[in-house]
Design an enzyme around this catalytic site. Structure first.
Site, PDB file in Angstrom:
ATOM      1  N   ASP A 128      -8.286  -9.159   4.356  1.00  0.00           N
ATOM      2  CA  ASP A 128      -8.037  -8.029   5.252  1.00  0.00           C
ATOM      3  C   ASP A 128      -9.078  -7.944   6.369  1.00  0.00           C
ATOM      4  OD1 ASP A 128      -7.074  -5.729   6.382  1.00  0.00           O
ATOM      5  OD2 ASP A 128      -7.651  -4.401   4.755  1.00  0.00           O
TER       6      ASP A 128
ATOM      7  N   GLU B 214     -12.553  -2.643  12.330  1.00  0.00           N
ATOM      8  CA  GLU B 214     -12.485  -1.861  11.099  1.00  0.00           C
ATOM      9  C   GLU B 214     -13.586  -2.225  10.113  1.00  0.00           C
ATOM     10  OE1 GLU B 214      -9.362  -1.136   7.370  1.00  0.00           O
ATOM     11  OE2 GLU B 214      -8.726  -2.245   9.153  1.00  0.00           O
TER      12      GLU B 214
ATOM     13  N   GLU C 157       0.819  -1.210   0.000  1.00  0.00           N
ATOM     14  CA  GLU C 157       0.000   0.000   0.000  1.00  0.00           C
ATOM     15  C   GLU C 157       0.857   1.265   0.000  1.00  0.00           C
ATOM     16  OE1 GLU C 157      -4.025  -1.664   2.099  1.00  0.00           O
ATOM     17  OE2 GLU C 157      -2.516  -0.805   3.422  1.00  0.00           O
TER      18      GLU C 157
END
Length: 721
Positions: free
Chosen positions: A381, A409, A307
């Site tokens: 993820d 998240e 990323e």
């Protein structure tokens, strides 16, 4: 402030008693035992305290027990100079009198350096309860265990317990930035007040350490994996040292994230090439500088070439080159490197679920002995449900460290009640077949399958400046449960839930039974109303808050939800079989063979591995479309049941926590309906099938849901994980 005065300040200015009913005291609630007969049973077994040995960790252990005793029994535990009837004897093996040891020698054979023994013994005709261990840290863990036994109202009259952690490195990963924002943090700002360190030592730092020590967590990574080189400067090393000094008596080491380009950004080099001699020397010098200030510094956590983060690939080098270079820098100080395997690239057309395996598995056995490869529980993820990461079954010669996410998240942030230890347990129990049937993920990470010398488990923290640390009162259960499973990955998540409820709320049987059932069902409820049947990563963009299966305009294909669900007029789901991306080939043959067929793939992973026709008839005789809708409705009804259960618990809970949880559950119910309506309306465009009659008429049309924006959703930072 001198070190001695500072330590006294830390030991006695803890504000736990000042925060009753806010949730600040977490599971360390030492409330008065009202039942006189129960109180008498305990105090008869604990007449006085006899202490052998001294040191900062022993002092905090004794202080903790004295505070607990005073809270439980509203009196002080007398201190004695010699063992008397029903004394509580505390001391390491080295410090205990020789005449005490014969009753304990066989128990010492069963514990490691962090393990403990709690045992009722007779010294001649004198009964005494002994807490002992090989080290002061073990003694601290044993003390917290005896306190827990009292909190749970267990009988200690004939107590005989011995326990040791099965995993060595048990750490929290704080995704905290130096400006005190927290990436994917939903409980306020970072608790680390960097600007006022090293001079200002906040009481919260002590209570953070107490809470972690009570569940066996022995390390904390202070900074975000999207790292800043600033934390490696001399100014910040001094600040880190102040925190390390606070945590040391609690058996907690500090770790830092290392930005791979630091030799350029925090030094004066023109390269960060891990094979460059000057770069190697820079990192060795930096390690020496840190260890000169913090002799027990744990080491580095690294996110590289993921990323947009810099890494060895920038210089044509491998992850092994980068990890081993840093490992060599900290090795003389017994430090370790935790090298994250969360890597994927927009330049790689391969299925994102395959990329970490592809990059790391060829290097199995080539990492230095002080390197742990840190692998997320699933291959994408931290989704509400993922199959276990295939790397756990493919690198038998490399120590693999589990990375769980405690912060929610992708699970409704701190607005939703989700008991995550159930999910952690699901992953740990999965069979990798790495050494034949029965080779579980837990056995991979605790090293027992291949006799690994270095083992670890990390949890991405959900802690912030909220009064109760985690914002949602039940978010504390995920912190607690992570610690318990990091200590022993074979524990039962239901038993952990029962423990936490009793220690945090009440021992009343009706409350514990009802709420344990609610906790155990809560994660499945979230899966149902968010991503049932193997759907994944269909959250809205950037903040990951709420549904966004329609998002298709992001700069990288694998950031778009459409990449993962692949809905079309035929069906929905990601084909990862031999006819698709062939990600299944990364798993052992028994798994690959079973999941290759739609008919034999577990329904919970169906759309993870297959693109399934909308009219496909599933095991219950209904179509995929019908079952997808049914799962979304089931999730909503699950939350309605949670609301009803909690409303019936009012008599057992203080007003503040009851009302806050009640309001949060209403948010969760509202958002569960939002998920159901928005996702089904979106997929209906492709299925062209009517919504089943049990689905209520959506409150809004699809365009309304697609137009919703949340520019200030919490937990967003400039970089993503």
């Amino acid at each position: 402030m001198t070190k001695a005065v500072s330590f006294i300040f830390l030991l006695f200015i803890s504000p736990f008693a000042l925060h009753a009913q806010t949730g600040y005291d977490l599971w360390l609630q030492y409330d008065k035992i009202e039942n006189e007969s129960v109180k008498e049973e305990y105090t008869e077994q604990l007449n006085n305290l006899v202490l052998y040995g001294s040191g900062p960790t022993i002092e905090v252990a004794v202080s903790e027990f004295k505070n607990a005793y005073k809270g439980f029994f509203e009196g002080d535990l007398p201190k004695a100079l010699s063992i008397q009837k029903n004394s509580l004897v505390i001391g390491t093996r080295e410090n205990l009198p020789s005449y005490v040891l014969p009753s304990l020698n066989s128990d010492f054979a069963n514990i490691n350096s962090e393990g403990y023994i709690i045992k009722k013994i007779f010294i001649g005709n004198t009964p005494a309860t002994v807490i002992t261990a090989n080290t002061e840290e073990g003694l601290l863990y044993g003390t917290f265990r005896l306190i827990r036994e009292i909190q749970l109202r267990n009988n200690i009259q004939e107590i005989a317990l011995s326990d040791s952690p099965k995993i060595q490195i048990r750490v929290l990963n704080h995704w905290d930035n130096l400006d005190r924002t927290v990436e994917r943090g939903y409980a306020g700002f970072s608790i680390w007040d960097w600007h006022h360190l090293p001079e200002l030592i906040k009481p919260e730092y002590v209570d953070y350490a107490r809470a972690n020590a009570s569940i066996g967590i022995n390390g904390t990574v202070l900074t975000n994996v999207n790292a800043s080189s600033v934390v490696l400067t001399s100014q910040y090393i001094e600040k880190v040292k102040a925190l390390a000094d606070v945590f040391r008596p609690y058996g907690i080491k500090v770790y830092l994230t290392a930005r791979f380009s630091s030799p350029i950004e925090a030094g004066d080099l023109e390269t960060a090439d891990p094979l460059d001699p000057e770069v190697k020397q820079w990192w060795k010098d930096k390690a020496d500088e840190i260890y000169a200030e913090i002799p027990d510094f744990g080491g580095f956590l690294v996110k590289a070439n993921s990323e947009g983060q810099p890494g060895p690939n920038n210089y044509g080098r491998s992850h092994v080159d980068g990890a081993n270079m840093l490992a060599e820098a900290v090795a003389p100080h017994d430090g370790i490197v935790m090298w994250r395997a969360f890597v994927y690239s927009e330049h790689d057309p391969e299925d994102r679920a395959k990329q970490a395996y592809t990059e790391f598995v060829p290097f199995d056995g080539q990492f230095h002995d002080n390197v742990l490869v840190q692998v997320k529980n699933g291959p994408i993820d931290f989704q509400p449900r993922e199959p276990f990461h295939p790397m756990f079954g493919a690198m038998p010669n490399t120590p693999l460290m589990m990375e769980f996410q405690i912060t929610q998240e992708y699970l409704g942030f701190s607005s939703h009640l989700v008991y995550l230890p159930k999910m952690f347990e699901e992953t740990l129990d999965e069979d990798t077949f790495v050494q034949g049937e029965g080779s579980t993920v837990a056995e991979v990470i605790d090293g027992s399958l291949a006799n690994k010398k270095l083992t670890g488990m990390a949890g991405v923290a959900n802690i912030g400046t909220a009064k109760n640390w985690t914002e949602h009162p039940f978010g504390q259960a995920n912190w607690y449960g992570f610690g318990r499973l990091a200590w022993d990955p074979y524990l039962d998540s239901e038993e952990i839930a029962e423990e936490w409820l009793q220690m945090t709320f009440t021992n009343e049987e009706e409350f514990v039974n009802e709420m344990t059932d609610l906790l155990m069902k809560s994660r499945e409820a979230v899966v149902n109303y968010m991503t049932p049947l193997g759907l994944h990563h269909i959250m809205d963009t950037g903040h990951h808050y709420g549904p966004g299966p329609w998002v298709d305009d992001l700069g990288r294909p694998e950031w778009n939800p459409v990449y993962y669900h692949k809905a079309d007029s035929i069906g929905v789901g990601f084909d990862r079989t031999t006819s698709g991306s062939d990600a299944l080939a990364q798993y052992a043959d028994p798994i690959a063979e079973k999941y290759e067929s739609i008919e034999t793939t577990p329904e919970k992973y169906l759309l993870w591995f297959h693109h399934v026709p909308w009219d496909y008839q599933m095991e219950n005789g209904h179509t995929l479309w019908y079952n997808l809708a049914a799962k979304y409705q089931e999730g909503v009804e699950d939350v309605e049941e949670m609301v009803e259960t909690w409303n019936n618990m009012e008599e057992y809970v203080d007003d503040q926590r009851f009302e806050k949880t009640q309001m949060l559950l209403q948010i969760q119910l509202k958002e569960a309906k939002w998920w159901r309506n928005a996702v089904l309306l979106y997929f209906q465009q492709f299925s062209e099938m009517e919504l089943p009659e049990f689905i209520p008429e959506p409150e809004h049309d699809l365009e309304y849901y697609q137009a919703l924006e949340f520019p200030y959703a919490p937990g967003i930072s400039p970089t993503w994980h």
